[in-house]
Structures are given as C-alpha cells and as structure tokens.
Design a protein around this motif. Structure first.
Motif, mmCIF file in Angstrom:
data_model
loop_
_atom_site.group_PDB
_atom_site.id
_atom_site.type_symbol
_atom_site.label_atom_id
_atom_site.label_comp_id
_atom_site.label_asym_id
_atom_site.label_seq_id
_atom_site.Cartn_x
_atom_site.Cartn_y
_atom_site.Cartn_z
ATOM 1 N N ALA A 86 0.972 -1.246 -0.168
ATOM 2 C CA ALA A 86 0.056 -0.136 -0.017
ATOM 3 C C ALA A 86 0.994 1.367 0.093
ATOM 4 C CB ALA A 86 -0.837 -0.069 1.288
ATOM 5 N N ALA A 87 0.333 2.404 -0.707
ATOM 6 C CA ALA A 87 1.256 3.465 -0.971
ATOM 7 C C ALA A 87 0.491 4.719 -0.948
ATOM 8 C CB ALA A 87 2.194 3.423 -2.257
ATOM 9 N N ASP A 88 0.893 5.964 -0.260
ATOM 10 C CA ASP A 88 0.212 7.112 -0.644
ATOM 11 C C ASP A 88 0.507 7.759 -1.870
ATOM 12 O OD1 ASP A 88 -1.125 7.078 2.078
ATOM 13 O OD2 ASP A 88 1.018 7.365 2.944
ATOM 14 N N ALA A 89 1.849 7.458 -2.445
ATOM 15 C CA ALA A 89 2.164 8.094 -3.714
ATOM 16 C C ALA A 89 3.306 6.960 -4.285
ATOM 17 C CB ALA A 89 2.986 9.200 -3.295
ATOM 18 N N VAL A 90 3.496 7.204 -5.619
ATOM 19 C CA VAL A 90 4.280 6.235 -6.316
ATOM 20 C C VAL A 90 4.987 7.038 -7.359
ATOM 21 C CG1 VAL A 90 4.179 4.201 -7.889
ATOM 22 C CG2 VAL A 90 2.482 4.216 -6.245
#
Ligand SMILES: Cc1cc2nc3c(=O)[nH]c(=O)nc-3n(C[C@H](O)[C@H](O)[C@H](O)COP(=O)(O)OP(=O)(O)OC[C@H]3O[C@@H](n4cnc5c(N)ncnc54)[C@H](O)[C@@H]3O)c2cc1C
Length: 461
Positions: free
Chosen positions: A262-266
C-alpha cells in the motif's frame, strides 16, 4: 519503520529511482524502492568476468551535469568520478594521425576556438566555417517544438558544414551524447548538448570518467545511503500493476511474484516500454501511452579487448575514419593486474553508440573488424597478442533521440494525484543520460513534496 510518514513506493532502481528515493526519504517519507533486478543502478551496472570487473557500457559525464554530480556528492562518490582539469580529447585516425582538442582558459565559447582553428582533420575552409553554426545555435531554443521537427545534420549542412565536417568534428560529440547517427538527431536535443556543453561556461564540457566500476559508484553506494535513511530496498521485486484506490486512498502496488504494497504515492521510474503497461487507465491523456512506442530504442555496444602488453598511454581517445568511435583504458578500473592476468597487459573498451549495425553481429566477426581497427590507431597493438575479446550489447540503451521525440516525452505529473513519472526518457529537456535520469528523479520528488506529500504528511503527523 516511520509509522506517521507518508508511504511512497518508488518503482525502478536506476539513477532516476535512486535519486527520487533519496530525496523523498530525506523529506521524511517512508520510502520503499522496488527493483526488478538483483541490484540497484539500472543501466549503469557492472559484472564479474574471469577475475575482472566489467561495466556493461562505458559511461562518461560532463562538467555541466550538475544534477548528476550532486548525486555523486550525496553518494560520497565525487572523488571516484574525477573531472578533467580542462576539456582535453585526443582524436586518432588510422595511420598514426592524431589531433588534440584541448580547451583554453578563455571564457566560453571562445575557449574552444584555438583548438578548432588547428584541428588537422578539416581543411582550412572547413575550419573557418565551424563558428557559423556555433553562433546560430545560440538562437535555437531547445524547448521550441519546431526545433524538434528538424534533423541536426540538415541544420548543420544548411550552415555550411560539409559531410566531412559533420563526421570528423560534430559527430565526435553528438553521436555519443545522443546515441543516434549525428545527422539523424533531433535538433532540439542537439541544441541542449551544444548550448550547455560547448557554448556555456568554459568548464561545461570538461569530461568526467568514473574511476570505480559503475556498480560500486552508483548501485552499492545508493544501497548504503538508502539504508542509512531508513528506506526499504527490495531487489528482485518486479511490479506487475499499480492500482489506484478511491480518491485519497492511495495505491496498491502489485508484485509479479505475488503480494502487494500500500502506498500514498508512487514514483514510476522504469523505461518507457516497461512503464506503458503499468500506467492505470485514464492516468494520462488519450494516446499518450500508445505514443511512447514511438520513442523506440537505440543500442550501444561495447567491444572489450585485452592485450598481453600496454598498447597506449592514453586514458581515452576518440577516433575518426575508423569503426572505433571512443576507446577507454579500463585496465586499472577492472582490477586487472600483472598477478591476476599473467603479465602487464592492457584492457581497452571500445564504446559504439548508435550501434544498430553491430547489435546482432557475432563477437567473432566484430573481432575481425575491431582488432585490426585498433592496430591502425595504436601502432603498438600490431605486435601485441589479444588474450581476451568479448562484447557487451545494450539493445535498448536509450530511446531514439530523433526529430519528434520531444513531443512524446511525458511530464512528471499525471492526472492521478500521487502517481508521478521519472526516468531519463521523460520530459527533462536533456538527452537520455545520467544527468537526465537524476533530474527526472529530483523533479518527481519535488512534485510529490508540493502536492500529495504535503497533505499526507500533515494528516499523518
Ligand atoms: C551502454 C550504455 C552506455 C551509456 N553511456 C552513457 C554515458 O556515457 N553518459 C550518460 O550520461 N549516459 C549514458 N547512458 C545512458 C544512461 O545510462 C541512462 O540514461 C540512465 O542510466 C537511465 O536511468 P533511468 O533510471 O532513467 O533508467 P534505468 O537505468 O533503465 O532504470 C530503470 C530500472 O527500472 C527497473 N525496472 C523495470 N521494470 C520494472 C518493474 N516492472 N518493476 C521494478 N523495477 C523495474 C529496471 O530493472 C531498471 O533497473 C548509457 C546507457 C547505456 C545502456
């Protein structure tokens, strides 16, 4: 584990991804760097062969590569990638002919004039015409879409540069910098090279040559710095999908071998042909991703020749009227010694850019062509024995930096908040180089800092 920090996944551990990961970790983000291969460094890599350390492709940089030099500094590697005191290139031709292009201390662009005025491989009339395109280039805006529609060779020819002048002078720099036959390069990209490197400050074109294998200089050093910053680096982790959640929910980054993060930004920092299938639908305007195929690929081939004795005292040289383009002495950097190679040998690597005609030629045929070609340039090689000969081929070394390519290179930001692009092929304004890769990584980090991370870090803290 930084539990309150924004979670950023960086996909791709080349120079673009490394730069973005370091910059974001320094900003306080909780960074995970996913790299498909078993090492960091991307296109700048090394391998072991019979006791030698071999770079798959010789790399150099210029004094004007400020972002790349900043990365070297951050990696603690500046002293291992020294710059020349002054731009100084020996140009060899068959039959023992040679010239030295060495800049003076005069301010740019006057610094090159004395050397060009003496350059023996052009006639007096050809030399007298060299300043004309150099001056005209000052009026070319690399960002002008019209410049991206023109071939560099046509533009030079229209300014009095004969085929001889284009091959014996302009190609020396444009073919290696743009990895495309000199005439075929995009004028816009050639303008970036010429304006920044040759018409800028007098030290802008001074050449830097790594003194360590690239794997140590970049990949190993980056792994150390990222570990100190608390970033997680996962090697052998090939990303198979990026799935955006509901607005504000971030992303799920899926791995080919199973599992998700899971990521807030990539930050997507992979080559264009690898990025295309990973871009979620509606992330970019219609046709953008399909258009990337038009960027294509251009190969670089390195021909490695080991002699039983020294054949030249030059650290590197360029060549004209020869299939050799540039040749580098790799004896010391490869770790080759009299003890481990049975005598005082010398290891030369020939770097062939825009190598379409060599990419699929068997090593035995390349040996028949390049061993005699080196003997034409280095008389001492005629009596020397070749003890090893091998070839490394990077078929997709760079995108094809032809007219029309600038229009296909995407910006960093996408329509999907939190998903940004990086890589030397994105719209950096620079050629597909280490400098372009590092610039793209910095731009990606700045974009996230100014957008998603500002709010995410705020909420989480
Ligand atoms: C032989 C050769 C010689 C060169 N010479 C020079 C030179 O002299 N000077 C210069 O400035 N430049 C040179 N270049 C160009 C320079 O190396 C590149 O422009 C630069 O390194 C590109 O960096 P990047 O991070 O954009 O991409 P890359 O280095 O290609 O990194 C992308 C990374 O993404 C990874 N990846 C791909 N798909 C996935 C996935 N699905 N999941 C996870 N990871 C993935 C790849 O394994 C790779 O490590 C040369 C290149 C080559 C090949």
């Amino acid at each position: 584990m930084k539990t309150d920090a924004a979670r950023v996944v960086v996909i791709g551990g080349g120079l673009a991804g490394i730069t973005a990961a370091i910059a974001l970790a320094e900003s306080g983000a909780d960074v995970t760097l996913l790299e498909a291969r078993p090492r960091l460094g991307g296109a700048t890599c090394s391998f072991h062969r019979d006791g030698l350390i071999v770079d798959t492709g010789q790399h150099i940089f210029l004094g004007c590569c400020s972002a790349y030099r900043g990365l070297l500094d951050r990696l603690g590697m500046t002293e291992h990638a020294p710059l020349q005191d002054r731009f100084d290139v020996t140009v060899l031709a068959p039959g023992g002919r040679r010239a030295r292009l060495r800049r003076t201390a005069l301010p740019g662009p006057l610094h090159m004039l004395p050397a060009l005025g003496r350059y023996p491989f052009l006639s007096w009339a050809e030399r007298a015409k060299v300043p004309r395109p150099a001056l005209a280039m000052r009026r070319v805006d690399p960002a002008d879409p019209v410049a991206d529609t023109q071939r560099f060779g046509d533009w030079l020819a229209a300014r009095g540069q004969s085929a001889r002048a284009r091959r014996a002078l302009w190609d020396l720099f444009s073919v290696s910098a743009l990895n495309i036959a000199g005439d075929d390069a995009s004028l816009a990209l050639a303008a970036t090279v010429v304006k920044t490197g040759l018409l800028g400050k007098n030290n802008a074109a001074d050449i830097g040559v790594p003194a360590l294998p690239l794997g140590e200089l970049h990949g190993d050093a980056a792994a150390t710095v990222l570990a100190k910053l608390g970033a997680h680096v996962t090697l052998g982790a090939k990303v198979s999908a990026i799935e955006p959640g509901e607005p504000g929910d971030g992303f799920r980054v899926r791995l080919a071998q199973g599992g998700e993060i899971a990521a807030d930004a990539v930050v997507l920092a992979v080559p264009h042909e690898k990025a295309a299938p990973l871009i979620p639908p509606d992330t970019l305007p219609d046709g953008t991703v399909a258009g990337w195929a038009g960027l294509g690929a251009s190969p670089i081939v390195n021909v490695h020749v080991i002699y039983d004795r020294p054949v030249t005292g030059l650290k590197f040289a360029a060549a004209i009227d020869s299939p050799v383009q540039w040749v580098f002495d790799r004896t010391r950097i490869s770790g080759m010694t009299a003890a481990n190679h049975g005598g005082p040998g010398q290891y030369l690597a020939i770097s062939l850019s825009a190598a379409d005609e060599y990419a699929d030629v068997p090593a035995a045929r390349l040996r028949e062509q390049f061993v005699p070609a080196l003997a034409e340039l280095f008389p001492a090689a005629r009596d020397a024995q070749v003890t090893e000969f091998f070839v490394t081929r990077e078929r997709r070394a760079t995108f094809r930096q032809a007219p029309g390519s600038a229009a296909l290179r995407p910006k960093t930001a996408t329509r999907q908040p939190g998903l940004v692009l990086a890589g030397a092929w994105t719209d950096t304004g620079w050629p597909d180089t280490m400098e372009g890769a590092v610039r793209s990584g910095l731009t990606a980090a700045v974009e996230l800092r100014h957008t998603v991370l500002t709010s995410t870090i705020g909420v989480r803290q």
